[in-house]
Design an enzyme around this catalytic site. Structure first.
Site, mmCIF file in Angstrom:
data_model
loop_
_atom_site.group_PDB
_atom_site.id
_atom_site.type_symbol
_atom_site.label_atom_id
_atom_site.label_comp_id
_atom_site.label_asym_id
_atom_site.label_seq_id
_atom_site.Cartn_x
_atom_site.Cartn_y
_atom_site.Cartn_z
ATOM 1 C CG ASN A 209 -0.187 -0.045 2.528
ATOM 2 O OD1 ASN A 209 0.989 0.323 2.589
ATOM 3 N ND2 ASN A 209 -0.840 -0.501 3.570
ATOM 4 C CD GLN A 255 -4.428 -3.761 -14.474
ATOM 5 O OE1 GLN A 255 -4.002 -4.814 -14.907
ATOM 6 N NE2 GLN A 255 -3.958 -3.228 -13.367
ATOM 7 C CG HIS A 258 -5.178 -5.357 -9.830
ATOM 8 N ND1 HIS A 258 -4.742 -6.306 -8.950
ATOM 9 C CD2 HIS A 258 -4.801 -5.793 -11.060
ATOM 10 C CE1 HIS A 258 -4.129 -7.277 -9.608
ATOM 11 N NE2 HIS A 258 -4.154 -6.995 -10.892
ATOM 12 C CD GLU A 322 1.587 -2.794 -14.015
ATOM 13 O OE1 GLU A 322 0.512 -2.153 -13.881
ATOM 14 O OE2 GLU A 322 1.994 -3.624 -13.164
ATOM 15 C CG HIS A 323 -0.304 -5.258 -17.265
ATOM 16 N ND1 HIS A 323 -0.677 -4.581 -16.126
ATOM 17 C CD2 HIS A 323 0.382 -6.356 -16.834
ATOM 18 C CE1 HIS A 323 -0.252 -5.244 -15.062
ATOM 19 N NE2 HIS A 323 0.396 -6.321 -15.455
ATOM 20 C CG ASP A 356 -1.676 -10.558 -14.016
ATOM 21 O OD1 ASP A 356 -0.692 -9.821 -14.212
ATOM 22 O OD2 ASP A 356 -2.855 -10.172 -14.138
ATOM 23 C CG HIS A 415 43.975 9.430 -12.107
ATOM 24 N ND1 HIS A 415 43.820 10.140 -10.949
ATOM 25 C CD2 HIS A 415 42.873 8.640 -12.214
ATOM 26 C CE1 HIS A 415 42.656 9.807 -10.378
ATOM 27 N NE2 HIS A 415 42.068 8.897 -11.132
#
Lengths: 430, 430
Positions: A209, A255, A258, A322-323, A356, A415
């Site tokens: 969350n 979706q 969710h 995302e998807h 998924d 160096h």
């Protein structure tokens, strides 16, 4: 659902805007818990578990006996399904292994790159109504293939002080080293600082969350890496008349269930399909147990009609879903040209649910447009790449002068000197 | 230098503690600049350039003419050195390209993973006394190989409003799309939000002072990715009597000259070598132009004697050095077992300078112990990996039931339904 026809490009940003989250106000709560856990360790963990999870625990470490019990409590049917999913996920992540990359860049200058596992990783699995054992598959399986030594899992206990048996069964199956009954901010703090009981880890994975999200963000300030920044889950479908409207609607709804802040977008070059999907969404939504959540998410969702595939592609790349489901006749156009997406699902028989759970790909993916710059979780998420080099006397002779000139031009004489000394010793020999 | 003999394990954390940085007090300054640039764009950029860089510029975009001039101003010798280094860096990063990874996890279930470039990246190159053109090689070369569309570079102007010609020459050589004379916090803010002149980018790379470091950290809150968290540069050398003490000393000093907060550690199983290196460091240090800086860093540095290679290895893995030089007889022991290091340099003829400039490996590496969980910059830093999947009717039949069972157990009916509808349609056909 909002229907939008041929939106002007200058309106895309507004149309594609994601539900915003304000987290500033919870940052202080999170910081307080972090400070407390850092100072008071297990005592603080115990106290917050009493406060937030309403349970007092003698031991937060899940015992062998609890694992044994969990095995009895999970149905054989579910065990079989989890084992099948694990086998696919394992196979697909195992083929992601890369060999050592090696090159002699100049004669005598040998360079190579190797990946080695992150030794200690922490997985967070939320509690609540839905026991997300599938996420354990997505995180513990690649962690094991990578070769991580210590795989710690934290998940909040219920009021009886227990963790869902499916979570315990899956964690045990996937080789999680230690499982702790700790949730929320205190779990992330525990894995960040370590306590007498919870090991400190180098990288933390997993959803949560907004408190967990902010806690993971804060953990990065204390040197712990995280899988990726989080945001509400989202799906964009591009479809034309070759798509099955009923399937498309079912994907949009899967979706939408969710969370109320989930975002669902359909882009189509067919007005007819948009109308059909709209009706299907309404019909299917009424039958869902999580109807209330899905309805709220659907209310914010968009059906966008766009005339050309080229313009649709631009809009989709701008959004970076995302998807991303592709159900069109010329699927190769989208497959070849999509630049920003977490995971792509192609054709009428590839629901997002496949990825998924069980096809083998990972479901921990960049949301919130982060697909523009972040990978989804994959085998490399549990490893880091290191480089090695070995120069022979010939090698330093071949590139030494270039190094001296460049170091000199950058004003870094020491160096340069490290090379000069070596070149000199070699010219003394010969 | 502090000499420490056979330290007890419980003292390691103290001995290996890095110089701390407190950044909380500058966070507010950084946030103010960010808010200003977000609201006022180029006007704010111009104003901060006047304030911090003491110059007023009509145009912050470097012109073709300036690039042409820079080409004339860089010596042929330096150009040749840069071209040689570029060629090695290019070759080593090009071999890091990975093919598409593809697998049919279950009959009819095809999954693949592909990497695609991050379309817009921003590179930050600090100004100051040392013009770090070498860092441009390390960032722009892989960005180009990855295929990034837009490669933006910001670097502060001097009081004459100019950028060092070596920086301009290298940026132009490496295909940087646009170069801006903007530095510090305002540069990072400009690339984070975009202005009328500076494009918004998806990921920001490159070093900087503590203001830039905090600005990059803040940029992540606005959805921009960064290469990695920063800290002072550091080097750990493990050496025995096969090592050349003069070479070891020169390497320690080349790290020490970076800054007073640089950290330098020698671990050895030979007391004799420790004594020899100590003397060499003193002698060589006196000859350095940046002696004052090097001395300060050396004062904080440690020479640690440890009896066994096994214990030395454990200590080194605990520390996780950015640069790790291995000069011992049994070098394979360390090469095979080092788990936490940014880049490893092997043998007497492999100074850190080689990797800093010209061997081909990247010099943008995890400091501050971040080698435990972060990779150094490599080709993948400029790409993100995406997954794809396509199921046939047979594929969904093979894994559909497992998905239904798992979705049901997680209480996600719409996820289940997306599969059920498809399976039903297929059983209706047959």
């Amino acid at each position: 659902m909002q229907k939008i026809y041929n939106p002007e490009k200058n309106t895309w940003a507004d149309i594609l805007e994601r539900p915003t989250q304000t987290v500033a106000d919870i940052e202080n709560v999170v910081l307080d818990v972090f400070n407390d856990v850092k100072t008071n360790g297990d005592d603080a963990i115990k106290q917050y578990t009493e406060k937030f999870d309403k349970v007092s625990l003698d031991s937060i470490l899940v015992s062998e006996e609890e694992l044994e019990n969990a095995k009895q409590l999970v149905s054989q049917e579910l065990k079989d399904a989890i084992v099948l999913a694990k086998s696919n996920i394992e196979a697909f992540h195992a083929v992601q292994k890369t060999d050592k990359v090696s090159l002699e860049t100049t004669k005598g200058v040998n360079c190579w790159q190797e990946k080695r596992p992150i030794q200690k990783v922490g997985l967070y699995i939320p509690g609540g109504t839905a026991p997300l054992f599938s996420t354990i598959l997505m995180l513990a399986v690649p962690a094991n293939i990578a070769g991580c030594n210590e795989i710690v899992l934290c998940s909040p206990p219920n009021k009886e002080g227990k963790i869902n048996p499916a979570i315990l069964f899956t964690a045990n199956l996937c080789g999680v080293t230690k499982i702790f009954k700790v949730g929320g901010i205190q779990a992330i703090a525990g894995m960040t600082f370590g306590t007498n009981t919870i090991p400190q880890v180098y990288k933390i994975f997993g959803p949560g969350n907004q408190f967990v999200t902010v806690a993971k963000q804060l953990a990065t300030k204390f040197g712990v890496a995280i899988d990726m920044p989080a945001g509400p889950s989202e799906l964009l479908v591009v479809a034309d008349d070759t798509a099955n409207p009923s399937f498309v609607a079912s994907d949009l709804l899967s979706q939408a269930e969710h969370g109320k802040d989930s975002q669902v977008i359909l882009v189509s070059t067919s007005k007819k399909l948009i109308e059909q999907v709209e009706i299907e969404v309404e019909n299917q939504c009424n039958l869902l147990p999580r109807k209330e959540i899905a309805e709220a998410a659907i209310a914010n969702s968009k059906l966008i009609y766009i005339e050309s595939d080229q313009e649709a592609l631009e809009l989709i790349n701008e959004y970076g879903p995302e998807h991303f489901i592709v159900c069109v006749e010329d699927e190769d156009f989208y497959i070849d040209n999509i630049m920003n997406a977490g995971s792509v699902f192609i054709g009428n028989y590839t629901p997002e649910s496949a990825g998924d759970y069980a096809s083998g790909t990972n479901h921990t993916l960049p949301t919130n447009g982060y697909a523009k710059q972040y990978s989804g979780v994959n085998l490399d998420s549990f490893m880091k790449s290191m480089t090695f080099q070995k120069l022979s006397a010939e090698g330093i002779k071949n590139i030494g002068n270039a190094i001296e000139i460049m170091a000199d031009a950058e004003g870094l004489q020491a160096h340069k000197n490290a090379v000069t000394l070596r070149l000199k010793s070699l010219s003394d020999i010969t």
